[in-house]
Design an enzyme around this catalytic site. Structure first.
Site, PDB file in Angstrom:
ATOM      1  N   CYS A 163      -8.269  11.603  -5.211  1.00 13.36           N
ATOM      2  CA  CYS A 163      -8.520  10.373  -4.674  1.00 13.36           C
ATOM      3  C   CYS A 163      -8.598  10.625  -3.183  1.00 13.36           C
ATOM      4  O   CYS A 163      -9.225   9.740  -2.384  1.00 13.36           O
ATOM      5  CB  CYS A 163      -7.301   9.515  -4.776  1.00 13.36           C
ATOM      6  SG  CYS A 163      -6.730   9.005  -6.296  1.00 13.36           S
ATOM      7  N   HIS A 303      -4.841   4.497   3.504  1.00 15.42           N
ATOM      8  CA  HIS A 303      -5.029   4.746   2.157  1.00 15.42           C
ATOM      9  C   HIS A 303      -4.401   3.748   1.317  1.00 15.42           C
ATOM     10  O   HIS A 303      -4.728   2.982   0.096  1.00 15.42           O
ATOM     11  CB  HIS A 303      -4.515   6.154   1.728  1.00 15.42           C
ATOM     12  CG  HIS A 303      -4.680   6.643   0.405  1.00 15.42           C
ATOM     13  ND1 HIS A 303      -5.874   6.984  -0.251  1.00 15.42           N
ATOM     14  CD2 HIS A 303      -3.787   7.190  -0.607  1.00 15.42           C
ATOM     15  CE1 HIS A 303      -5.703   7.319  -1.376  1.00 15.42           C
ATOM     16  NE2 HIS A 303      -4.534   7.339  -1.758  1.00 15.42           N
ATOM     17  N   GLU A 314       2.545   7.616   4.078  1.00 17.48           N
ATOM     18  CA  GLU A 314       1.327   7.516   5.006  1.00 17.48           C
ATOM     19  C   GLU A 314       1.917   7.254   6.423  1.00 17.48           C
ATOM     20  O   GLU A 314       1.375   7.334   7.639  1.00 17.48           O
ATOM     21  CB  GLU A 314       0.528   6.572   4.365  1.00 17.48           C
ATOM     22  CG  GLU A 314      -0.901   6.421   5.286  1.00 17.48           C
ATOM     23  CD  GLU A 314      -2.036   5.697   4.610  1.00 17.48           C
ATOM     24  OE1 GLU A 314      -3.041   5.787   5.170  1.00 17.48           O
ATOM     25  OE2 GLU A 314      -1.822   4.802   3.679  1.00 17.48           O
ATOM     26  N   LYS A 335      -7.491  -1.559  -0.335  1.00 16.26           N
ATOM     27  CA  LYS A 335      -7.241  -1.405  -1.898  1.00 16.26           C
ATOM     28  C   LYS A 335      -6.433  -2.915  -2.334  1.00 16.26           C
ATOM     29  O   LYS A 335      -6.479  -3.105  -3.677  1.00 16.26           O
ATOM     30  CB  LYS A 335      -6.352  -0.229  -2.066  1.00 16.26           C
ATOM     31  CG  LYS A 335      -7.236   0.917  -1.922  1.00 16.26           C
ATOM     32  CD  LYS A 335      -6.466   2.209  -2.345  1.00 16.26           C
ATOM     33  CE  LYS A 335      -7.097   3.667  -2.070  1.00 16.26           C
ATOM     34  NZ  LYS A 335      -7.094   3.748  -0.635  1.00 16.26           N
ATOM     35  N   HIS A 340      -8.076   0.588  -6.576  1.00 11.21           N
ATOM     36  CA  HIS A 340      -8.174   2.039  -6.328  1.00 11.21           C
ATOM     37  C   HIS A 340      -9.370   2.608  -7.087  1.00 11.21           C
ATOM     38  O   HIS A 340      -9.274   3.012  -8.518  1.00 11.21           O
ATOM     39  CB  HIS A 340      -6.718   2.647  -6.516  1.00 11.21           C
ATOM     40  CG  HIS A 340      -6.719   4.361  -6.030  1.00 11.21           C
ATOM     41  ND1 HIS A 340      -7.768   4.857  -5.366  1.00 11.21           N
ATOM     42  CD2 HIS A 340      -5.867   4.895  -5.725  1.00 11.21           C
ATOM     43  CE1 HIS A 340      -7.581   6.089  -4.806  1.00 11.21           C
ATOM     44  NE2 HIS A 340      -6.239   6.029  -5.312  1.00 11.21           N
ATOM     45  N   PHE A 400      -3.743  13.278  -5.630  1.00 12.74           N
ATOM     46  CA  PHE A 400      -2.987  14.378  -6.523  1.00 12.74           C
ATOM     47  C   PHE A 400      -3.312  15.636  -6.376  1.00 12.74           C
ATOM     48  O   PHE A 400      -4.583  15.843  -6.393  1.00 12.74           O
ATOM     49  CB  PHE A 400      -3.244  13.625  -8.061  1.00 12.74           C
ATOM     50  CG  PHE A 400      -2.398  12.481  -8.588  1.00 12.74           C
ATOM     51  CD1 PHE A 400      -1.673  11.841  -7.652  1.00 12.74           C
ATOM     52  CD2 PHE A 400      -2.551  11.896 -10.038  1.00 12.74           C
ATOM     53  CE1 PHE A 400      -0.925  10.621  -8.058  1.00 12.74           C
ATOM     54  CE2 PHE A 400      -1.952  10.874 -10.240  1.00 12.74           C
ATOM     55  CZ  PHE A 400      -1.115  10.209  -9.279  1.00 12.74           C
TER      56      PHE A 400
END
Length: 412
Positions: A163, A303, A314, A335, A340, A400
């Site tokens: 991502c 994010h 975050e 988002k 996403h 990830f």
């Protein structure tokens, strides 16, 4: 090597909110949601536990010529749609093919082409597998499609860092332009992974929201009731070039891509470092490359995937870099509206960040139903006016594998 200003002169997108960058932005400002129930037979056929996602509002096949679309995986179709819009938006680039580059990204690649071919093999035999299967499924196919369409021969590179992918592609484009490898770069990312296997797999690891009864409110960053991210698809592209070149050709300039930062957590294959150390270093690197300080930051596109652990990690990272001031900076968690887009999300959010500072408006974050007191950011369900004076905004992407990428943009 002399340092040059790198600017954004064209934008393009296809997303769950709209078929173009401007349509997506307008829907975002209006507080709309692009998340809807999936109307596919395979949802019930395979008993998929999550029955909603952010499908592209306009199918790529409605934009591309049928012969072109048939030869491309949906991830490449979306890439071409976004890149075509961005290049048209940038005007006459007047660039030699050998000086035009592509920095593209995807998180998963041509999953539909791969698994459709597997189904064909099992059901109809090896001779019925399409000859174009490999060119359609390979992760570099979107970059190649964009390169071939625009005769971009400087390079056509692919990033695959989950991502964080397309934010990393922007950082790469910045460096490639600074080092003189190209005069113009088309940078961005695309994803088309709303597929039974991906939904089932993400659900099995308890990463997805399960609000099947109310998809539009499922993505709810910074709330105590957040329960996972929402899968989405689409693409976004930005045309980047030096300010000197853009001014010489009379181009409209949206903003400056002032810098980027890329790091790795080396912590866990899926989980964020709870201390946010890799993420905070990425922010610091982006600001350093931009020649900026934490006090210069006026806007953050977070994010903010709406996962219980990710959102707070975050926040921890941002607070490490920005201190108490982080709570006073207008933040947008877009988002909540788009879902996403995995490898495409960073480029889409970069466009939202560019337009936010160009129009002095931080877009709203919808679904703020029950704010988490552990994340006391200045985030609103209404659009927020940005301050007068110079703007410096950061856009964060984490993926990830422990991938972290941050892009910094400055007003012009």
């Amino acid at each position: 090597m002399s340092h040059q200003k790198i600017v954004v002169t064209g934008i393009g997108a296809t997303s769950p909110l709209g078929g173009t960058a401007r349509e997506s932005w307008d829907a975002l400002l209006a507080g709309e949601s692009g998340i809807r129930s999936l109307e596919h037979d395979w949802v019930s056929q395979y008993e998929i536990p999550v029955t909603f996602a952010g499908e592209a509002k306009v199918a790529a096949t409605e934009v591309l010529a049928r012969p072109t679309a048939k030869r491309l995986d949906p991830s490449s179709q979306f890439a071409l749609v976004a890149a075509m819009e961005a290049v048209a938006d940038a005007g006459d680039l007047n660039v030699e093919p050998e000086r035009l580059g592509v920095d593209w990204a995807t998180g998963i690649g041509g999953v539909w082409s791969l698994l459709n071919a597997w189904d064909t093999l099992r059901e109809r035999g090896a001779r019925r597998v399409m000859p174009l299967t490999v060119p359609m499924l390979m992760p570099n196919a979107p970059s190649a499609a964009v390169s071939m369409h625009f005769e971009a021969r400087a390079f056509a590179r692919t990033v695959a860092s989950a991502c964080a992918s397309s934010t990393e592609s922007l950082s790469n484009a910045y460096e490639h332009l600074q080092s003189g490898l190209a005069d113009v770069v088309i940078a961005g990312g695309s994803e088309a992974a709303i597929h039974p296997i991906t939904l089932a797999a993400f659900n099995s690891m308890q990463a997805l929201s399960r609000r099947n009864d109310d998809p539009a409110t499922a993505s709810r960053p910074y709330t105590t009731s957040r329960d996972g991210f929402v899968m989405a698809e689409g693409a976004a592209a930005l045309v980047l070039e030096t300010e000197e070149r853009a001014l010489a050709r009379g181009a409209r300039i949206y903003a400056e891509l002032a810098g980027g930062g890329v790091t790795a957590d080396s912590y866990h294959i899926t989980a964020n470092d709870p201390e946010g150390r890799g993420a905070s270093r990425a922010v610091e690197l982006a600001l350093a490359q931009a020649g900026a300080t934490p006090d210069d930051v006026t806007h953050i596109n977070a994010h903010a995937t709406s996962t219980p652990v990710g959102d707070i990690a975050e926040y921890t990272a941002l607070r490490t870099v920005l201190g108490d001031r982080v709570n006073d900076i207008p933040v947008s968690a877009t988002k909540a509206s788009t879902g996403h887009l995995l490898g495409g999300t960073g480029a889409l959010e970069a466009i939202f960040t560019v337009l936010a500072i160009a129009e002095r408006t931080a877009p709203p974050t919808i679904n703020l139903v029950d704010r988490d007191p552990e994340i006391p950011l200045t985030v609103s369900g209404e659009r927020q006016a940005l301050s007068d004076g110079p703007q410096l905004a950061i856009s964060n992407s984490f993926g990830f594998g422990g991938h972290n990428a941050v892009a910094a943009f400055r007003s012009v």
